[in-house]
Structures are given as C-alpha cells and as structure tokens.
Scaffold this motif. Structure first.
Motif, PDB file in Angstrom:
ATOM      1  N   LEU A  17     -20.032   7.940 -14.544  1.00 35.61           N
ATOM      2  CA  LEU A  17     -20.072   8.825 -13.031  1.00 35.61           C
ATOM      3  C   LEU A  17     -19.178   7.851 -12.738  1.00 35.61           C
ATOM      4  N   PHE A  18     -18.693   6.974 -12.935  1.00 37.14           N
ATOM      5  CA  PHE A  18     -17.661   6.116 -12.432  1.00 37.14           C
ATOM      6  C   PHE A  18     -16.306   6.172 -12.267  1.00 37.14           C
ATOM      7  N   ALA A  20     -15.499   9.394 -14.218  1.00 38.67           N
ATOM      8  CA  ALA A  20     -15.928  10.873 -14.110  1.00 38.67           C
ATOM      9  C   ALA A  20     -15.008  10.450 -12.456  1.00 38.67           C
ATOM     10  N   CYS A  21     -15.982  10.340 -11.192  1.00 33.49           N
ATOM     11  CA  CYS A  21     -14.717  10.052  -9.789  1.00 33.49           C
ATOM     12  C   CYS A  21     -13.892   9.410  -9.940  1.00 33.49           C
ATOM     13  N   ILE A  22     -13.731   8.833 -10.518  1.00 35.85           N
ATOM     14  CA  ILE A  22     -12.054   7.887 -10.285  1.00 35.85           C
ATOM     15  C   ILE A  22     -11.211   8.355 -10.384  1.00 35.85           C
ATOM     16  N   GLY A  24     -11.375  11.721 -11.124  1.00 34.62           N
ATOM     17  CA  GLY A  24     -11.479  13.142 -10.283  1.00 34.62           C
ATOM     18  C   GLY A  24     -10.217  13.133  -9.278  1.00 34.62           C
ATOM     19  N   GLN A  25     -10.436  11.012  -8.839  1.00 30.20           N
ATOM     20  CA  GLN A  25      -9.975  10.896  -7.419  1.00 30.20           C
ATOM     21  C   GLN A  25      -8.713  11.475  -7.406  1.00 30.20           C
ATOM     22  N   VAL A  59      -9.361   3.869  -3.120  1.00 23.76           N
ATOM     23  CA  VAL A  59     -10.456   2.650  -3.870  1.00 23.76           C
ATOM     24  C   VAL A  59     -11.185   1.430  -3.289  1.00 23.76           C
ATOM     25  N   ASN A  62     -13.258   1.734  -0.193  1.00 25.56           N
ATOM     26  CA  ASN A  62     -15.242   2.303  -0.595  1.00 25.56           C
ATOM     27  C   ASN A  62     -15.375   1.004  -1.629  1.00 25.56           C
ATOM     28  N   TRP A  63     -14.730   0.822  -2.354  1.00 24.73           N
ATOM     29  CA  TRP A  63     -15.246  -0.583  -3.171  1.00 24.73           C
ATOM     30  C   TRP A  63     -15.436  -2.036  -2.423  1.00 24.73           C
TER      31      TRP A  63
END
Length: 212
Positions: A17-18, A20-22, A24-25, A59, A62-63
């Motif tokens: 999931l991480f 895929a999201c990063i 996509g970002q 990035v 949010n981290w």
C-alpha cells in the motif's frame, strides 16, 4: 516462500500500500507541476522529480506527523491510562507480569537502550523526517519568495515563521485527533477477529485486552 508470505502478510500488505501510494503521489505530483500555470513546469525526468523540494515536502510532511503520533502513543502509554481502551495498561490493581530477562545487548542484560528501543527508533525516524520536511519546506518557501523578488529567509528565521508552523500543526492535529478517536472508540466499539480490538463480548470497562 508461501510460508514467508503468510507469516509476514500484514507487513507486506502495508508495504505494498505504501509503495502504491508513494508511486501514485510521484506520478500525480509530476503531472501537476507540468500543468502549473505559474510557469514552474519541471523540465527534468520523472525520476529526477523524486528529488524535487515540492515532492519531498509532501512526503516528509506526512511522515513526520505519523511518526510523532506513534512515538507519543508509545511513550505516553507508559505513564498514562485510558480505562476500557485496548491499547492502555490497566488503570489500577493488576501488575504486569515480569518476563524472563533473557535478552542481551552488548553483553549487558536488558540495557536501557534495548528496553527503550521502540520509542528511540520512532524518535529517531521522526527527527530525520522532520528535518527533511523543514529543509524541503524552506526550499519551496524561498523559491516562492524569489519569484516575487523577495530575499530568502535564513533557516533560523524560517524555523520560527508562521508558514512552517501553520503547515506543521495541520498535520500534527490530524494525527492526534485520529489516535485519540481510535483510543476512545476502541473502548465502546469492536472489530471481530482484529487484534487491534477487544473481543466482541468484552466489557467496555475491560482495559488492555489486546496486550494480554
């Protein structure tokens, strides 16, 4: 291989999931920057965009907030209690059972470093991600000032600027709201078969059921 995947499926799912999201970002951010009406289109490649201050700002913003949230939960739960919450120690009476001290750390039995290694790990990751966020945010902020013909702010000035703390506190309040909501809702609500929830038949006043 199948046993490894099964035994580690939860962490692997979050890793997927991480990623895929990063990814996509990165794709969406690159496309957005190319469409910027202010003429800030990125002339480099998609790979080069991964080092762009705008991408790194998003990035690390949010981290650092998410890592601070978990660090705060780990440390505060040592001293504070929430009656009925699955992730709280019991409020009174019961004493935690001592486990055999069989661990060694540089030849010492249960050193302070190892005994606090989880909170130290999250603290270290938070400090690094917050530093990355500040550097990226400062770069973006000063680039915007340069386009307006204004001089850049020194790092010391930026560290006390409203721009930095407005962005930072937005993410922090969201993380603390989410964690507080999780703790309170966990007192009264259940999710069958989830180790993050008390058993469906557990009393609302039962505390720390997931940690027993």
């Amino acid at each position: 291989m199948w046993k490894f995947l099964k035994d580690n499926s939860l962490s692997l799912a979050f890793l997927a999931l991480f990623l895929a999201c990063i990814i996509g970002q990165a794709i969406a951010g690159y496309a957005l920057q190319a469409e910027d009406p202010a003429g800030q289109s990125h002339s480099g490649s998609q790979l080069a965009y991964l080092l762009d201050a705008n991408f790194l700002k998003g990035v690390f913003s949010n981290w650092q907030a998410a890592l601070l949230q978990l660090f705060a939960l780990i440390v505060l739960a040592v001293f504070l209690r929430q009656k009925g919450a699955p992730h709280s120690r019991e409020t009174e009476g019961a004493q935690a059972k001592r486990r055999p001290d069989r661990l060694r750390w540089f030849g010492r039995s249960r050193s302070w470093t190892y005994a606090n290694s989880l909170s130290l790990a999250f603290l270290g990751m938070f400090v690094l991600s917050f530093a990355g966020f500040v550097l990226a945010e400062a770069a973006v902020y000063n680039a915007n000032r340069a386009r307006l013909g204004e001089p850049p702010l020194a790092m010391a000035e930026f560290l006390v600027s409203a721009d930095l703390w407005f962005a930072t506190l937005q993410t922090w309040q969201a993380e603390f709201f989410a964690m507080g909501s999780f703790l309170i809702l966990g007192v009264y609500l259940r999710q069958e078969n989830s180790p993050e929830s008390k058993p469906v038949g557990a009393s609302d006043e039962e505390t720390g059921e997931t940690n027993r």
